[in-house]
Design an enzyme around this catalytic site. Structure first.
Site, mmCIF file in Angstrom:
data_model
loop_
_atom_site.group_PDB
_atom_site.id
_atom_site.type_symbol
_atom_site.label_atom_id
_atom_site.label_comp_id
_atom_site.label_asym_id
_atom_site.label_seq_id
_atom_site.Cartn_x
_atom_site.Cartn_y
_atom_site.Cartn_z
ATOM 1 N N THR A 121 15.214 -46.221 39.007
ATOM 2 C CA THR A 121 13.835 -46.715 39.047
ATOM 3 C C THR A 121 12.820 -45.602 38.778
ATOM 4 O O THR A 121 11.940 -45.735 37.925
ATOM 5 C CB THR A 121 13.546 -47.328 40.445
ATOM 6 O OG1 THR A 121 14.570 -48.262 40.712
ATOM 7 C CG2 THR A 121 12.204 -47.997 40.506
ATOM 8 N N GLY A 177 12.647 -53.191 48.137
ATOM 9 C CA GLY A 177 13.140 -52.011 47.418
ATOM 10 C C GLY A 177 12.539 -50.676 47.817
ATOM 11 O O GLY A 177 12.796 -49.697 47.148
ATOM 12 N N VAL A 191 7.332 -35.844 49.640
ATOM 13 C CA VAL A 191 6.562 -36.153 50.857
ATOM 14 C C VAL A 191 5.404 -37.074 50.481
ATOM 15 O O VAL A 191 4.511 -36.685 49.729
ATOM 16 C CB VAL A 191 6.012 -34.867 51.516
ATOM 17 C CG1 VAL A 191 5.185 -35.209 52.753
ATOM 18 C CG2 VAL A 191 7.124 -33.909 51.870
ATOM 19 N N GLY A 223 5.357 -39.727 48.599
ATOM 20 C CA GLY A 223 5.372 -40.322 47.251
ATOM 21 C C GLY A 223 4.240 -39.804 46.387
ATOM 22 O O GLY A 223 4.162 -38.623 46.063
ATOM 23 N N LYS A 235 10.296 -35.554 55.976
ATOM 24 C CA LYS A 235 8.958 -35.274 55.444
ATOM 25 C C LYS A 235 8.174 -34.351 56.387
ATOM 26 O O LYS A 235 7.455 -33.458 55.935
ATOM 27 C CB LYS A 235 8.219 -36.590 55.204
ATOM 28 C CG LYS A 235 8.910 -37.417 54.113
ATOM 29 C CD LYS A 235 8.435 -38.857 54.090
ATOM 30 C CE LYS A 235 9.195 -39.668 53.056
ATOM 31 N NZ LYS A 235 9.029 -41.115 53.216
ATOM 32 N N LYS A 254 13.802 -35.338 49.296
ATOM 33 C CA LYS A 254 13.318 -34.783 50.578
ATOM 34 C C LYS A 254 14.460 -34.481 51.540
ATOM 35 O O LYS A 254 14.431 -33.503 52.273
ATOM 36 C CB LYS A 254 12.331 -35.752 51.222
ATOM 37 C CG LYS A 254 12.957 -37.098 51.572
ATOM 38 C CD LYS A 254 12.123 -38.290 51.294
ATOM 39 C CE LYS A 254 13.084 -39.418 50.956
ATOM 40 N NZ LYS A 254 12.592 -40.698 50.857
ATOM 41 N N GLU A 256 6.547 -32.405 44.904
ATOM 42 C CA GLU A 256 5.410 -33.221 45.360
ATOM 43 C C GLU A 256 5.853 -34.633 45.759
ATOM 44 O O GLU A 256 5.347 -35.201 46.733
ATOM 45 C CB GLU A 256 4.365 -33.300 44.237
ATOM 46 C CG GLU A 256 3.079 -33.982 44.618
ATOM 47 C CD GLU A 256 2.346 -33.264 45.745
ATOM 48 O OE1 GLU A 256 1.811 -32.187 45.513
ATOM 49 O OE2 GLU A 256 2.320 -33.803 46.876
HETATM 50 N N1 HSE Z 1 12.195 -45.094 52.287
HETATM 51 C C1 HSE Z 1 10.987 -44.376 52.115
HETATM 52 C C2 HSE Z 1 9.890 -45.152 52.805
HETATM 53 C C3 HSE Z 1 10.691 -44.215 50.654
HETATM 54 O O1 HSE Z 1 10.104 -46.297 53.236
HETATM 55 O O2 HSE Z 1 8.801 -44.621 52.953
HETATM 56 C C4 HSE Z 1 10.058 -42.965 50.226
HETATM 57 O O3 HSE Z 1 10.391 -41.835 50.897
#
Ligand code: HSE
Length: 440
Positions: free
Chosen positions: A14, A188, A133, A135, A206, A106, A130
């Site tokens: 993705t 997802g 942490v 997104g 994170k 991460k 980047e």
């Molecule tokens: N699984 C993570 C979340 C995705 O739900 O925030 C991105 O780190």
């Protein structure tokens, strides 16, 4: 044509698809900003046959990562393999071959970061992370550059979209935990193993990176106190609302005199707290710098194009250095390498905050005084009590809710242990910490 910077992408899922799409869509714009063109020369994946949402020249697809590692023209590799072992050896191999790396991994950086950053220094290459942490939210650049002049007094964040989505739906639609978790997985953004999301592990990855950049420290993730949201019930969410709070899974770090307090747990926060209305799968971070004051950043912590945006920002940063002929202007962890030390984390027992307790107690005379007596013995002062249901002459328990003034975690745990043993207390007491600057 101007200068070209050749890239190798490993992992065509993705996010990989999003990166290719973004580089195609904003090619001209990026060239105008960079002064060079970012060109994906090879894409490696174990599956190169399933159609993706974009079209690419089939000749650049390969199932063999060595075609990327051994190509001297490729100067930046993008690692989107995920997981630990294979991704780790791929990144180290790529750096040993003099390639810069951009990754969203991460989990890998939080657990093997020290080794990976050391190799990057040895090989004089850069690592962009980047996307690892928050997104799309520019957390890494904010800490390394925008807030570089500040002593970071505190960090609080909603760093996991899945658990925030679950808590939001439970709060707004009164739906049970399991039901909403299934929905989050279908949408997802949950990790492959959703316990990473709901038990706080993803948040810990994170926070580990955020702490490292904020304080120039090596952090052992296992030392951070971590509690997830799987025990949060609709009943506690309702009581929280009555008290003027929303429940959020928070990552908290506070700079103390000679240590850093760092913890991850569900917390009640007042409706007017900057993080209280961050809903759905959004992430948000609040930093308090000694000069900047409070700085809040909010956005999508996952998803194809938001994550691709962060990855491409790293590609541009590295390529800008290449265009100027400089090697990594900004240190990987914000502090220069000789100034990175081991972190001194405050033991969880020593933290002081406010608490919410939900006791399951028999509705009999003297019960409240027994409970408050034990709390008093441990110097825990009660701020409010709610008891609405009545079950007189019954052996059934009723919920008795109390909030406290500031108390010490160790005292709270000892008091609850004693209270849970009382014969008028039916089930284990629920504890949720309250983060409310107005409570004393
Ligand atoms: N699984 C993570 C979340 C995705 O739900 O925030 C991105 O780190």
């Amino acid at each position: 044509m101007g200068k070209e910077v050749f890239l190798g992408l490993v992992g065509f899922g993705t996010i990989g698809t999003g990166i290719v799409k973004l580089l195609q869509k904003n090619d001209e714009l990026i060239q105008k900003r960079l002064g060079a063109r970012l060109v994906i020369k090879k894409i490696a994946d174990i599956d190169i046959d399933t159609p993706r949402a974009i079209s690419v020249d089939r000749n650049i697809l390969t199932t063999n990562v060595n075609e990327i590692l051994d190509d001297p023209e490729i100067s930046i590799v993008i690692e989107l393999i995920g997981g630990y072992d294979y991704a780790r050896s791929f990144i180290i191999n790529a750096m040993r071959k003099g390639k810069h790396v951009v990754t969203a991994n991460k989990a890998l950086l939080a657990t093997h970061g020290n080794e990976i950053f050391t190799v990057a220094d040895e090989e004089k290459v850069n690592i962009g992370f980047e996307a690892s942490v928050g997104g799309t939210i520019p957390i890494i650049k904010t800490l390394k550059e925008s807030l570089v002049a500040n002593n970071i007094k505190s960090i609080s964040g909603i760093m996991n979209g899945t658990s925030n989505y679950i808590l939001t739906k439970m709060t707004e639609e009164k739906r049970p935990f399991g039901d909403v978790l299934k929905e989050a997985q279908d949408l997802g953004f949950a990790e492959a193993d959703p316990t990473y999301d709901i038990e706080g592990i993803d948040t810990a990855h994170k926070l580990t990176l955020t702490l490292s950049l904020s304080y120039g420290k090596r952090v052992n993730m296992e030392d951070i106190y971590m509690e997830g949201i799987s025990n949060i019930s609709l009943q506690d969410i309702e009581f929280a609302k009555q008290l003027g709070y929303n429940i959020k899974l928070l990552a908290i770090a506070i700079q103390r005199e000679d240590s850093i307090e760092a913890r991850i747990h569900p917390a009640m926060i007042p409706f007017d707290h900057p993080l209280a209305n961050v809903s759905g799968n959004f992430n948000a971070f609040q930093f308090i710098g000694d000069a900047s004051g409070s700085v809040s950043l909010y956005g999508q912590g996952a998803g194809m194009m938001p994550t691709a945006s962060a990855v491409v920002s790293d590609l541009v940063e590295i390529a800008r250095d290449m265009v100027k002929g400089v090697w990594r202007r900004v240190p990987l962890r914000s502090f220069t390498k000789n100034n990175i030390e081991d972190i001194n984390l405050m033991p969880m027992d020593d933290i002081i905050t406010n608490y919410y307790f939900r006791f399951s107690a028999l509705d009999r005379p003297g019960v409240l005084s027994r409970i408050s007596g034990v709390l008093g013995n441990y110097h825990i002062s009660i701020a409010s009590v709610i008891q609405k249901e009545r079950k007189v002459n019954s052996s059934e328990v009723v919920p008795v809710v109390m909030t406290t003034h500031k108390a010490r975690e160790k005292d709270v745990q000892s008091a609850l242990k004693e209270i849970n043993k009382l014969d008028m207390v039916g089930a284990k007491t629920i504890l949720i910490r309250i983060e409310d600057g107005k409570l004393k």
